[in-house]
Design a protein around this motif. Structure first.
Motif, PDB file in Angstrom:
ATOM      1  N   LEU B 460       0.818  -1.214   0.000  1.00 16.61           N
ATOM      2  CA  LEU B 460       0.000   0.000   0.000  1.00 16.61           C
ATOM      3  C   LEU B 460       0.847   1.258   0.000  1.00 16.61           C
ATOM      4  CD1 LEU B 460      -2.740  -1.111   2.506  1.00 16.61           C
ATOM      5  CD2 LEU B 460      -2.946  -0.833   0.048  1.00 16.61           C
ATOM      6  N   TYR B 461       2.129   1.094  -0.160  1.00 18.06           N
ATOM      7  CA  TYR B 461       2.998   2.257  -0.075  1.00 18.06           C
ATOM      8  C   TYR B 461       3.797   2.374  -1.359  1.00 18.06           C
ATOM      9  CZ  TYR B 461       7.377   4.572   0.994  1.00 18.06           C
ATOM     10  OH  TYR B 461       8.473   5.366   0.934  1.00 18.06           O
ATOM     11  N   ARG B 462       3.787   3.534  -1.960  1.00 21.66           N
ATOM     12  CA  ARG B 462       4.539   3.744  -3.195  1.00 21.66           C
ATOM     13  C   ARG B 462       5.290   5.058  -3.114  1.00 21.66           C
ATOM     14  NH1 ARG B 462       1.473   0.477  -7.053  1.00 21.66           N
ATOM     15  NH2 ARG B 462       1.373  -1.356  -5.729  1.00 21.66           N
ATOM     16  N   TYR B 466       5.794  13.019  -8.315  1.00 22.41           N
ATOM     17  CA  TYR B 466       4.602  13.820  -8.534  1.00 22.41           C
ATOM     18  C   TYR B 466       5.058  15.093  -9.209  1.00 22.41           C
ATOM     19  CZ  TYR B 466       0.107  16.050  -7.633  1.00 22.41           C
ATOM     20  OH  TYR B 466      -1.110  16.666  -7.774  1.00 22.41           O
ATOM     21  N   LYS B 470       9.034  14.406  -5.255  1.00 19.40           N
ATOM     22  CA  LYS B 470       8.800  13.014  -4.882  1.00 19.40           C
ATOM     23  C   LYS B 470       7.844  12.984  -3.706  1.00 19.40           C
ATOM     24  CE  LYS B 470      13.170  11.039  -6.313  1.00 19.40           C
ATOM     25  NZ  LYS B 470      14.557  11.243  -5.880  1.00 19.40           N
ATOM     26  N   VAL B 471       6.845  12.146  -3.795  1.00 18.97           N
ATOM     27  CA  VAL B 471       5.908  12.009  -2.688  1.00 18.97           C
ATOM     28  C   VAL B 471       5.683  10.528  -2.458  1.00 18.97           C
ATOM     29  CG1 VAL B 471       4.703  14.166  -3.171  1.00 18.97           C
ATOM     30  CG2 VAL B 471       3.930  12.067  -4.233  1.00 18.97           C
ATOM     31  N   SER B 472       5.003  10.233  -1.352  1.00 15.97           N
ATOM     32  CA  SER B 472       4.634   8.838  -1.172  1.00 15.97           C
ATOM     33  C   SER B 472       3.127   8.731  -1.341  1.00 15.97           C
ATOM     34  CB  SER B 472       5.069   8.334   0.196  1.00 15.97           C
ATOM     35  OG  SER B 472       4.654   9.218   1.195  1.00 15.97           O
ATOM     36  N   LEU B 473       2.724   7.646  -1.930  1.00 13.21           N
ATOM     37  CA  LEU B 473       1.301   7.370  -2.079  1.00 13.21           C
ATOM     38  C   LEU B 473       0.951   6.308  -1.057  1.00 13.21           C
ATOM     39  CD1 LEU B 473       0.237   6.933  -5.789  1.00 13.21           C
ATOM     40  CD2 LEU B 473      -0.579   8.588  -4.138  1.00 13.21           C
ATOM     41  N   ILE B 474      -0.065   6.592  -0.244  1.00 12.63           N
ATOM     42  CA  ILE B 474      -0.479   5.605   0.738  1.00 12.63           C
ATOM     43  C   ILE B 474      -1.868   5.139   0.348  1.00 12.63           C
ATOM     44  CG2 ILE B 474      -0.802   5.141   3.180  1.00 12.63           C
ATOM     45  CD1 ILE B 474       1.801   6.314   3.078  1.00 12.63           C
ATOM     46  N   GLY B 475      -2.005   3.859   0.126  1.00 17.00           N
ATOM     47  CA  GLY B 475      -3.307   3.321  -0.231  1.00 17.00           C
ATOM     48  C   GLY B 475      -4.213   3.254   0.983  1.00 17.00           C
ATOM     49  N   LYS B 476      -5.481   3.568   0.768  1.00 16.78           N
ATOM     50  CA  LYS B 476      -6.451   3.498   1.874  1.00 16.78           C
ATOM     51  C   LYS B 476      -7.569   2.564   1.466  1.00 16.78           C
ATOM     52  CE  LYS B 476      -4.964   7.058   4.476  1.00 16.78           C
ATOM     53  NZ  LYS B 476      -4.864   7.192   5.889  1.00 16.78           N
TER      54      LYS B 476
END
Lengths: 167, 478, 459, 245
Positions: B460-462, B466, B470-476
């Motif tokens: 769930l973490y990427r 962006y 650079k950012v992190s994507l957190i899946g919910k």
């Protein structure tokens, strides 16, 4: 004579390209800026990440408020030493409540002042601007000398600006 | 206080370790197969070092148990000799019992950062077994509800004379059951991983406990439900045990001490200590088991923030009680202040307050501290020390009230300070060693980070680009 | 939980600014009716100040009654704002976005209302300036800082000032938006208020950092306010039912319970009245209901502890008080109502997912909570006074007069009136937060599903 | 700054010998007349708003026919650690340096917080403007303020009499003699159940009476340290001891 030029973009990526183009055209970091209707992740446009000193404000405010409250509570109790209920004249734990509240109040007020100052507000002369920025367009604005304005306009157009405004 | 640190050089590319307080690099993702093999390996890795430690801890535990038997033989009838044991039990339960709540709350709130730490936090609940064992002499030593025909104040009112004995035991056993249930609910996929990747008895053990886990959608859904249920059960039992321990083993032993917030105060400082235990455990795991790849600043920073919040909450709960007593100043109100604060344990109180509240407050307030592994761990150590001293102040004071005065309206003459004797020190060290040993032993079977949780974290973490940053994507997920 | 939906900014502006740019038809009549009620209320308060407090039902020893209850009630409601906007902002809960402003607004207006009650219930309200403004007056004496009644105004004015400033700071981007959408005198007003907002990275950064910093500062104030209100009661050993150490957190968590429920009520109304179905969505109600289950259960635990340790001492007056509070008519009816409306009915409803996603049911259940929470305060204050010590020889219970009841309902109308007035000039839903959730919302592709995801900055 | 009790010149107090009290209510009447306490008409009683700075409480002890009426006069206890004092936001009530819990009518804003704090329930609030029939107007005591509506009032130990007594003594450069100052209630008491005097004078009547074995204070567990001391009823059937409180 300096001049402000605003390029409007539909696509954020174009705006980011425009920022790059301006950088490559030799404009200094502080002279151009991106205007958006919503916050973007920091550095999304490759912009210079703004520095701020906001954290100093609440600390400063809290100290001021604490001192004021200490003066107010302690001095009045010493000036009017009326005994109530056998409690000591300088009742630390009763004063604590007021010390706490006034420190916090002062911290909040100075933080708000800090936010306004650090945001460079109030900004009386708004400069070149477009209403549609709050509708989703991205604006890239640059302030430069008259003679370099054309270079800037070229750079903005090169990234695909849908409209250029000058002031 | 605020979560944003000042950015400096977003693309500097300096390694995170070197400039912890500055912008830290987004943690890299770890591939699932690497996770499985590396984490399974931790149960074997460093075996001699860990084994030596386990021998030492085991020896200390054993000495503690032996000393406890001696103490039972020679000091059984002296209630005031058992104060330090009571303080120790309360401390161990507070510190280790509070830790799983970090995992439960984080899981229920669907926080992604909590995943790598959930296993260790849940394992801490094993210590409830040690607490139950050490509670037996205390329960038997508890003064009767009716002494010389007069009933002392207690939460059991007109209940049978043995109410505290029975309910304390019931509560503790429920706690052990829910603790084991919680650990097991969390661990089934990992047992399956053991079955598939371990060798020898561990493989057979895993195969037995995995109960045919192959990871179907239904199994995952059932597991999530089980975790939710066991977590809720653990939480409620936890609160109930705090209620029982704090009232039966402290409050109702001091005549005139009527403090409705005390069970909550007890629970709050327990969660505070539980966070601290988690931080220290993770710090040690990171350092000695080589888990740098899995435990990031994110975890430390988030727990640090929570620890800070609970430190302030401690102050709030304390002052809530204190100001009511200080202002009310009726006879029993004054007794509370004069005996439990200014009384024989005044300096213990000052030190407790310093370590549990004041120092961590001004230490953890700095983002720079919370953004470093060592800084957070130091804060955690201070808090643990503080909570221990606080329990000493409360429990030793409570246990030294003479039995013949226990049903007075409020205490008017205060017993003097009791210092720990050699036996108390051995018992306390032994109990602590036993607790650590138990958790250490558990990590020889189950990896200290749960494999599936870490995999889920990475799923769930990427870390993504962006636009130009650079950012992190957190899946919910739902 | 969070469906990923794409709403462009023009649509957002058009819908969420409908209160200002395109005032709904029902607005003017509603405001006029409420205005009349408000005027009548102020007239009645005038009468009370003019004639004396004899017009109330207060007696001896029930010196505090409906007014103080309602004061505590409104202070409780005011805890909605910071709970929603500060705690949820700090914990980065996405679903807070559409409700932050309305919740903060509720804080400000309910605090303003709460402040009126101690003023009007004083024997000589015109002299109350003595203790609200801490400066030396002609009598050559300063307010008594040892009195909880001094702590109260200090705390509440701190909270009020802080919330108002917080509200304003978070309003800046939307004021800039309104400035861009309006002409004439409205444009002039918004231009001044927006302070020349442009929306460059520096301003956005300060908006975010400042919001978090202010949340962190407001949170301790939020906790302290209701604690200090509770200490008004808890510090008096004479009133057995009040002298409890648990009061501070008990009041705070009860305040969160009633405040968040009030936010639910308000959200439902906003969704219906302004037709904001696109923005205030069932998943927001679902999330709030889940939060409320936790809060309500915590609150129930505190209620239990409060009752248990009240009788723990087994003192005769305390037992007498609890006997009256729980078993004697009409208090037994109130107690049962309190328990059912404050916890059993609403939480029982919220446990079902179908209720959590049903806006009408959420609306009614949140109203129940506030009936229960008002009763809770009433049942703490009045029975405590009516049976405080063995020396109470007048055992008549307190019966509020018609005027007191009217003022209670007047306060509801007054808060609604203020909210509606505000909604005419300022957006109730923060537009930039909505847009931000669009910018920061994303998804992760795992296998064949796209899991909704949120962008977290590298920091 | 207020001195501790021992260091004061005067520490006024009262001793109530419950054994002597017959419940005749003379003290109540005297107080009402001396201190301009408003008339308690029927509706005041019905609304539980009647005022009497001193009241005689009556208790029944035992079961019929073996039943006894007990009387105990209760007035402001002038506590050293008075719960009513610190809660007042405007110092309308505080402890003066003669040990009195004084009420300053001018400062009072009528929050009624002090009344909530008082465990003896001896504080009264003026819900209405006090009215006297025309004929009573000239009977008001000119030494005592007529309280307006919206403020608290309570027993002051007849502070107007104390002030006059102290002033007279100061003029003659001497201390107040025991018995020189009488409150209205002690003056009116036919059985001398109420005695007023200076606790700091070792030879005063109150100091001597206070040493009696029968002495007790009301609600001692609240640690209010009252300046009114009671002497317990002597019961021929039972041994003497504190029966109230």
């Amino acid at each position: 004579m300096s001049k402000s030029v605003l390029g409007l973009y539909n696509d954020p990526n174009q705006a980011a390209d425009a920022m790059d183009a301006l950088k490559n055209a030799g404009f200094a970091q502080g002279t151009f800026d991106v205007l958006t209707g919503t916050p973007y992740p920091e550095g999304a446009f490759g912009e210079h990440v703004p520095q701020h000193r906001l954290f100093r404000f609440p600390a400063f405010g809290a100290i001021i408020g604490f001192t004021l409250a200490l003066f107010l509570t302690a001095a009045t109790q010493i000036a009017y030493p009326l005994v109530t209920g056998g409690k000591p004249i300088l009742s630390l734990f009763a004063m604590l409540v007021i010390l706490y509240e006034m420190s916090m109040l002062s911290a909040v007020i100075s933080t708000v002042v800090g936010i306004v100052i650090e945001s460079r507000l109030p900004n009386v002369n708004q400069g070149v601007y477009d209403n549609r920025i709050t509708e989703g367009l991205i604006g890239v604005v640059i302030t430069t000398d008259d003679d370099k304005a054309d270079t800037a306009i070229d750079a903005l157009n090169g990234a695909g600006a849908m409209e250029i405004k000058q002031a | 206080m605020a979560s944003e640190a000042v950015h400096s050089g977003a693309h500097s590319g300096v390694h995170a370790e070197a400039h912890e307080e500055a912008h830290h690099e987004l943690p890299a993702r770890v591939e699932p197969d690497v996770t499985t093999s590396e984490l399974i390996a931790t149960t074997e890795a460093n075996a001699t070092g860990v084994r030596n430690w386990m021998w030492i801890l085991g020896a200390l535990t054993l000495v503690g148990i032996v000393v406890a038997f001696v103490k039972v033989l020679i000091e059984w009838s002296d209630q005031d000799e058992w104060g330090y044991t009571a303080a120790m039990v309360a401390f161990l339960f507070s510190a280790f019992g509070g830790a799983p709540l970090v995992a439960i709350a984080g899981t229920l709130a669907k926080g992604n950062w909590v995943r790598p730490i959930a296993r260790f936090a849940a394992l801490c609940s094993l210590v409830s077994i040690i607490c139950t064992i050490w509670m037996i002499p205390l329960i038997l030593n508890l003064p009767m509800l009716v002494v010389d025909g007069a009933r002392r104040r207690s939460i059991w009112f007109e209940g049978p004379d043995v109410s505290p004995h029975i309910w304390a035991l019931v509560a503790m056993i429920t706690l052990i059951i829910s603790a084991l249930g919680l650990i097991y609910a969390y661990a089934i996929p990992d047992f399956a991983a053991m079955r598939d990747h371990s060798t020898g008895w561990k493989q057979r053990f895993g195969a037995w406990l995995a109960r045919g886990w192959i990871g179907t959608t239904v199994q995952w859904r059932t597991m999530r439900m089980r975790i939710g249920m066991m977590g809720t059960l653990y939480f409620f039992t936890f609160v109930f045990v705090h209620f029982i321990i704090s009232t039966d083993f402290a409050m109702s032993l001091v005549p005139g001490w009527r403090d409705a917030i005390f069970p909550m105060y007890h629970a709050i400082s327990s969660i505070q200590a539980g966070l601290a235990v988690t931080v220290i455990g993770l710090w040690a795991a990171r350092k000695y088991l080589g888990l740098e790849k899995y435990l990031h600043l994110d975890q430390f920073w988030s727990i640090g923030r929570l620890m800070f919040a609970f430190t302030l909450l401690w102050g709030y709960f304390f002052i809530s009680a204190f100001i009511v007593f200080w202002y009310g100043r009726s006879g029993s109100d004054q007794m509370w202040i004069d005996y439990l604060i200014l009384g024989p344990y005044f300096w213990v109180f000052i030190l407790a307050m310093l370590f549990i509240w004041f120092t961590p407050w001004w230490w953890l307030i700095w983002n720079r501290v919370r953004r470093s592994y060592n800084g957070t761990a130091i804060g955690a150590g201070l808090i643990l020390l503080g909570v221990f001293l606080d329990r000493v102040r409360l429990y030793v004071a409570a246990w030294t009230v003479p039995e013949d005065r226990i049903h007075e309206r409020f205490l008017t003459e205060y017993p003097s300070t009791v210092y720990p004797d050699v036996m108390d020190i051995f018992i306390m060290v032994g109990a602590l060693a036993g607790s650590i040993l138990l958790i250490l032993a558990a990590t020889r079977v189950l990896p200290i980070l749960s494999i599936w949780d870490v995999q889920q974290f990475n799923l769930l973490y990427r870390p993504v680009e962006y636009m130009k940053t650079k950012v992190s994507l957190i899946g919910k997920p739902d | 939980m969070q469906q990923r939906r794409t709403i462009d900014q023009i649509h957002t502006n058009r819908v969420l600014l409908n209160g200002q740019l395109d005032t709904p038809k029902w607005w003017a009549p509603t405001v006029i009716v409420l205005g009349i009620i408000v005027a009548i209320g102020f007239f009645l308060i005038g009468i009370m100040v003019n004639k004396g407090l004899g017009v109330t039902g207060l007696s001896r020893p029930v010196y505090w009654g409906l007014f103080i209850t309602t004061f505590v009630f409104w202070v409780g409601i005011s805890h909605a704002g910071i709970m929603i906007s500060a705690i949820l902002r700090l914990s980065q809960a996405e679903w807070r976005r559409p409700v932050t402003r309305a919740a903060e607004l509720l804080t400000v207006f309910s605090l303003l209302t709460a402040l009126l009650f101690p003023l009007m219930h004083a024997g000589r309200p015109w002299r109350i300036i003595y203790f609200i403004l801490p400066y030396d007056f002609a009598r050559g004496i300063m307010p008594n800082v040892r009195s909880p009644l001094i702590w109260d105004p200090v705390a509440i004015s701190t909270y009020l000032t802080g919330s108002t400033l917080f509200l304003y700071i978070a309003l800046l981007p939307d004021l800039g938006n309104l400035r861009d959408r309006t002409t004439g005198w409205q444009n002039a007003l918004y231009t001044i208020l927006a302070l020349g907002w442009r929306g460059n990275p520096r301003q956005w950064k300060l908006q975010t950092v400042g919001g978090i910093l202010l949340s962190a500062l407001m949170l301790p104030i939020f906790v302290s306010v209701h604690s200090i209100v509770s200490w008004d009661f808890a510090v008096t050993p004479a009133v057995e039912g009040w002298h409890s150490t648990i009061f501070a957190p008990y009041f705070v968590i009860g305040a969160v319970h009633s405040g968040v429920s009030a936010v639910v009520t308000m959200m439902a109304l906003m969704r219906w009245l302004w037709k904001w179905e696109d923005f205030i969505r069932p998943e927001h109600f679902d999330a709030l209901a889940r939060l409320l289950i936790v809060v309500a259960t915590g609150w129930l635990a505190f209620t239990f502890l409060e009752l248990l340790f009240a009788v723990y001492g087994l003192d005769a007056p305390e037992l007498e008080l609890r006997d009256m509070q729980i078993f004697q008519w009409p208090w037994n009816l109130l107690f049962v109502t309190f328990l059912f409306t404050g916890y059993i009915i609403p939480v029982g409803m919220w446990l079902q997912k179908s209720v959590r996603n049903n806006i009408a049911l959420m609306f009614w259940s949140s109203l129940f909570v506030n009936i229960g929470m008002w009763l809770e305060r009433f049942m703490i204050i009045v029975p405590g006074l009516a049976r405080k010590t063995p020396f109470v020889y007048t055992w008549e219970a307190y019966r509020p007069s018609g005027l007191e009841w009217f003022i209670l309902f007047w306060s509801l109308a007054w808060v609604t009136f203020l909210m509606l007035l505000f909604s005419r000039f300022f957006p109730l839903v923060p537009l930039f937060e909505q847009k931000e959730s669009q910018t920061f919302g994303d998804s992760i592709k795992i296998g064949r599903v796209r899991v909704p995801a949120i962008v977290r900055e590298a920091d | 700054m207020t001195l501790q009790r021992e260091k004061r010149q005067y520490s006024w107090g009262m001793v109530v010998d419950v054994d002597k009290c017959t419940g005749c209510q003379a003290c109540v009447l005297a107080c009402q007349a001396e201190n301009n306490v408003p008339l308690n008409l029927q509706d005041r009683f019905e609304r539980a708003r009647a005022m009497s700075w001193i009241r005689v409480e009556r208790y029944w002890e035992g079961e019929f026919p073996d039943i006894k009426a007990r009387f105990i006069p209760i007035m402001c206890q002038h506590c050293e650690n008075a719960p009513c004092e610190p809660v007042c936001p405007v110092f309308a009530t505080y402890h003066n340096n003669e040990g009195l819990n004084v009420q300053v009518y001018n400062r009072c804003v009528g929050t009624r917080y002090c009344a909530n704090g008082c465990p003896y329930i001896v504080r009264f609030f003026n819900y209405w403007e006090p009215v006297w029939p025309e004929a009573f107007r000239n009977h008001l005591n000119p030494d005592v303020t007529v309280r307006s509506r919206g403020i608290m009032e309570k027993c002051s130990f007849c502070i107007q009499r104390i002030r006059r007594g102290v002033r007279n003594a100061e003029r003659e450069n001497r201390n107040v003699v025991d018995g020189e100052i009488q409150t209205a209630c002690t003056q009116a008491c036919p059985t001398d159940a109420l005695v007023f005097g200076n606790f700091n004078d070792e030879d005063s009547k109150v100091s001597k009476m206070r040493k009696d074995d029968r002495h007790y204070t009301l609600l001692p567990h609240l640690a209010t340290d009252p300046n009114v001391v009671y002497l317990a009823k002597i019961d021929p059937d039972r041994s003497a001891g504190a029966s109230h409180g």
